[in-house]
Design an enzyme around this catalytic site. Sequence first.
Site, mmCIF file in Angstrom:
data_model
loop_
_atom_site.group_PDB
_atom_site.id
_atom_site.type_symbol
_atom_site.label_atom_id
_atom_site.label_comp_id
_atom_site.label_asym_id
_atom_site.label_seq_id
_atom_site.Cartn_x
_atom_site.Cartn_y
_atom_site.Cartn_z
ATOM 1 N N HIS A 153 124.054 81.419 37.501
ATOM 2 C CA HIS A 153 122.737 82.267 37.798
ATOM 3 C C HIS A 153 123.021 83.556 36.976
ATOM 4 O O HIS A 153 122.030 84.316 37.350
ATOM 5 C CB HIS A 153 121.490 81.620 38.625
ATOM 6 C CG HIS A 153 120.339 80.469 38.430
ATOM 7 N ND1 HIS A 153 118.933 80.922 37.410
ATOM 8 C CD2 HIS A 153 120.620 79.528 38.316
ATOM 9 C CE1 HIS A 153 118.849 79.932 37.466
ATOM 10 N NE2 HIS A 153 119.764 79.192 38.042
ATOM 11 N N LYS A 209 109.975 93.781 39.585
ATOM 12 C CA LYS A 209 110.764 92.471 39.721
ATOM 13 C C LYS A 209 111.824 92.827 40.562
ATOM 14 O O LYS A 209 111.209 94.340 41.425
ATOM 15 C CB LYS A 209 111.854 92.597 38.457
ATOM 16 C CG LYS A 209 112.274 94.246 38.215
ATOM 17 C CD LYS A 209 112.926 94.453 36.440
ATOM 18 C CE LYS A 209 112.626 93.638 36.039
ATOM 19 N NZ LYS A 209 113.116 92.572 34.783
ATOM 20 N N ARG A 210 112.339 91.877 41.303
ATOM 21 C CA ARG A 210 113.327 92.255 42.616
ATOM 22 C C ARG A 210 113.735 93.952 42.479
ATOM 23 O O ARG A 210 114.155 94.279 41.164
ATOM 24 C CB ARG A 210 114.031 91.412 43.055
ATOM 25 C CG ARG A 210 114.058 90.293 43.509
ATOM 26 C CD ARG A 210 112.634 90.188 44.852
ATOM 27 N NE ARG A 210 113.725 91.110 45.808
ATOM 28 C CZ ARG A 210 113.640 90.193 46.923
ATOM 29 N NH1 ARG A 210 113.203 88.476 46.777
ATOM 30 N NH2 ARG A 210 115.074 90.273 47.966
ATOM 31 N N LYS A 241 118.980 96.452 37.850
ATOM 32 C CA LYS A 241 118.472 96.609 37.460
ATOM 33 C C LYS A 241 117.601 97.680 36.944
ATOM 34 O O LYS A 241 117.081 98.067 36.203
ATOM 35 C CB LYS A 241 116.999 95.729 37.981
ATOM 36 C CG LYS A 241 116.960 93.892 38.514
ATOM 37 C CD LYS A 241 115.804 93.262 38.573
ATOM 38 C CE LYS A 241 115.732 91.617 38.699
ATOM 39 N NZ LYS A 241 115.719 90.958 38.255
ATOM 40 N N THR A 278 113.279 86.563 33.171
ATOM 41 C CA THR A 278 111.560 85.840 33.040
ATOM 42 C C THR A 278 110.538 86.626 32.728
ATOM 43 O O THR A 278 109.416 86.613 32.384
ATOM 44 C CB THR A 278 111.954 84.678 33.871
ATOM 45 O OG1 THR A 278 112.066 84.758 34.689
ATOM 46 C CG2 THR A 278 112.959 83.556 33.236
ATOM 47 N N LYS A 307 107.585 86.700 30.183
ATOM 48 C CA LYS A 307 105.817 86.669 30.736
ATOM 49 C C LYS A 307 105.397 88.558 29.794
ATOM 50 O O LYS A 307 104.434 87.249 29.743
ATOM 51 C CB LYS A 307 105.652 87.089 31.975
ATOM 52 C CG LYS A 307 106.565 85.636 32.523
ATOM 53 C CD LYS A 307 106.973 85.219 34.651
ATOM 54 C CE LYS A 307 107.484 85.092 35.004
ATOM 55 N NZ LYS A 307 107.828 85.866 36.497
HETATM 56 C C1 LIG Z 1 108.988 85.931 36.788
HETATM 57 C C2 LIG Z 1 109.490 86.439 38.220
HETATM 58 C C3 LIG Z 1 109.769 86.990 38.676
HETATM 59 C C4 LIG Z 1 111.412 87.627 37.424
HETATM 60 O O1 LIG Z 1 111.218 88.592 37.436
HETATM 61 P P1 LIG Z 1 112.545 89.160 36.271
HETATM 62 O O2 LIG Z 1 111.593 90.513 36.017
HETATM 63 O O3 LIG Z 1 112.742 88.313 35.529
HETATM 64 O O4 LIG Z 1 113.606 89.838 37.226
HETATM 65 C C5 LIG Z 1 110.302 87.694 39.847
HETATM 66 N N1 LIG Z 1 109.480 87.352 40.626
HETATM 67 C C6 LIG Z 1 107.730 87.067 40.484
HETATM 68 C C7 LIG Z 1 106.872 86.940 41.295
HETATM 69 C C8 LIG Z 1 107.617 86.484 39.119
HETATM 70 O O5 LIG Z 1 106.794 85.817 38.954
#
Ligand SMILES: *Cc1c(COP(=O)(O)O)cnc(C)c1O
Length: 833
Positions: free
Chosen positions: A383, A574-575, A580, A682, A686
């Site tokens: 990952h 995101k985190r 990032k 991911t 979305k």
């Molecule tokens: C989809 C999702 C992530 C992943 O987000 P990235 O932008 O790909 O880092 C992290 N936390 C939550 C709650 C999510 O739904």
Amino acid sequence: MSVSTPKRQGVSKAKPSDKPLKDDVKFQQNCEPSDSLSASLSRYMNNGLGQEEYAQHDLFHALASSVKELMLDKWRQTRAKDCQYQTKQVAYLSLEFLMGRALGNALLNLQLTDESREALSQYAVDLESLESLEQDAGLGNGGLGRLAACFLDSCASLDIAVTGYGIRYEYGMFAQRIVDGYQVEGPDRWLKDGNPWEVRVPNHNVTVPFFGHTESYIDKQGRRHVTWVDTQDVKAVAYDMPIPGYRNGRINTLRLWKSEATDDFDLTEFNQGDYTEAVARKNLAEQITMVLYPNDASENGKELRLRQQYFLSSASLQDLLNNWVKQNGTDFSDFAKANVMQLNDTHPSVAVPELMRLLVDHYALEWDQAWKITTNIMAYTNHTLLPEALERWPVRMFEQMLPRVLEIIYEINGRYLEDVAHHWPGDGDMLAKMSIIEEGSEPHVRMAYLAIVASFSVNGVAGLHTQLLTSGLFKDFYELWPEKFNNKTNGVTPRRWLAHCNPRLAALLTKRLGDQWVGDLQHLHSLSAFTEDKALINEWREVKLANKRELSLMIAKECGVEFNPEMMFDVQVKRIHEYKRQLLNILHVIHLYHEILQGNTDGLVPRCVLIGGKAAPGYSMAKLLIKLASNVAHMVNSDPQITPYLRFAFLPNYNVTAMEKICPATDLSQQISTAGKEASGTGNMKFMMNGALTIGTLDGANIEMLEEVGEENFFLFGLNANQVHSLQEDYQASQFINDSPALKQVMKLLESGHFNLLEPGIFDPIIESIKSPSDPWMTAADFESYRQAQLRAASAYQDPENWTKMSIRNTACSGRFSSDVTIAAYRDEIWKA
Ligand SMILES: *Cc1c(COP(=O)(O)O)cnc(C)c1O
């Protein structure tokens, strides 16, 4: 809060059902109590103590329990069918499952949404407000854990026999509050009111050994046996959660293990009269599954973490072997034909030596036969390329905690290094470089190497990521075993991330295309034919506007900031991590702020910027970024000269449920990591599914999204991975700052202390990091190109009709990022299930 009792009569007398029987028939063919959802709900409500008034919460529990009850029969049938091993069984091992809420998703997949609404009507409560009472199952940090959750939905929906194995943490991902701009962590006691979805299944208990030492003896045939003795055993108790497939009657299982003290070990202690000691030990055993480690994309070097990893791996493997033995006895010759195990990152990779131990020590298989089975069962998903995330455990820790497992790792390593020596004859450096054991003053076990050596499949999670793995991090392994390596680009489930979270858009899509897209997202391609359709464009815009209004309410409540739905919603959730680059986003907000202060508002598109995400509690730089965002937000939102053009909020406690409100309401999705650092992402998918346009770098799955949607529908900027790599040599941040008047001005404002007048100097580490010649994230290098892309986005937004066409095209092209597509590829190319 409470709700009134049924209006017409007591709940016990509620009519079972006077509505279409379609679902009832489907789900109750073999169910003894032929029970409608409504009758079951009444029964649960009458079993409680409530008389005149019911707490809404009781109603939620009653509904969830009723839905679970309706699933039981299909759940049993699924199990009965699968354990005959007609098809291969997949075990998906993951230390994290970021499930979020289950009710809405279950109702959707079981086609029980309408029936639930009707059953609830007598209580004068709407389904949505009940759904909002469910606690998120936050058993994960971010993308990796959420991927596991999306995969479970897709596996069930594609009718694949997959069991998710994980840990039932008492405390999930911490709750985040913002106090004076700083992150404050609180406990997440998600089980405090009980979990209506889980079923405790004590007949699947197993025992996991720790500590002790090994002894060996030679049997009469002259064969050496090893026993692991004087262990401190911990009981693993299974809690099962149902995973319903989409409209197909399959109910898969997520099996979560809870650690408990073993009964016999209590007994000996008790008999010796050492009561308090026994109770203290019990605590020690229960500690293992107490809390999720809150680190995303960084190593957790704590002993307790290794205990969690071994606990999950051993319990799950014992479960698999017990199931096999029950059906087939102790002949394991076909075991690998009937089972495959997918390791979600290296976290559960101690499963490799553990399977060897169980086969060799418990079932007395020869090493070679056991190794053949192991290497035909294990598959590993990588990952991350970030070096700080690569797990290495001190040999010393293994020696104490898992002495027998360490011996087996040594044996695996010795045999494997013979292959290495054979491939690179006379090359001693290669042996040291590729050894599973990293030598040094403190030797370590390299968990990724252990996973690669034993796995028949090693996959990355996006095209670029896999390419970088095979040309960089795992280059030597790729040379040795090219056939093991493959790519499986991540995906997200369209049930949760479109059908459920965006009911307005879902209804519009279904009106236009029929509802097949829910089960096969590639159907969205047919939307492309309608991008010139004025009616669709208008309806599409209305949907987005309504979603933005809804999100605005949440932002007002959670952040005290007013977002105007007429403005562009520019979102990065995101985190929080340096790679990032939330910093790049904040710097751009500061730039816009300064422009507005200067009166340069011509052609400026009013926008609301939202940032959200949790920082690992020990990651000081990430926490400081939250503080910077909060302080900048305060300056922006409190200046009436600014707010007509710009509003900025940091949303606390970003989680799955928040994302379900955020992604349907986003115009512009920020996916701006330093190229080569984000394995896939991911969140990006979305947003795309829900019609957001992306501003992003050539990183992770962004590249594949861009390929699908075309450059004209994507705001691309920044260095690519190769350029980042070669610029690393002699990076001159100051050069980039000097060459960009905009960035220079932003730095000046930051350095003047404009955003931290009462806390001088607090942002120095951030300022230094931007200027540092060794800034691995190259924020300064990408700023100007990012600013230009933001200008292009703003100018595109000024033409609402064209923007909406681009939005439609993004949704239309998102079919490839359904996790159904990803899982079909795992099934066909890895699992052969
Ligand atoms: C989809 C999702 C992530 C992943 O987000 P990235 O932008 O790909 O880092 C992290 N936390 C939550 C709650 C999510 O739904």
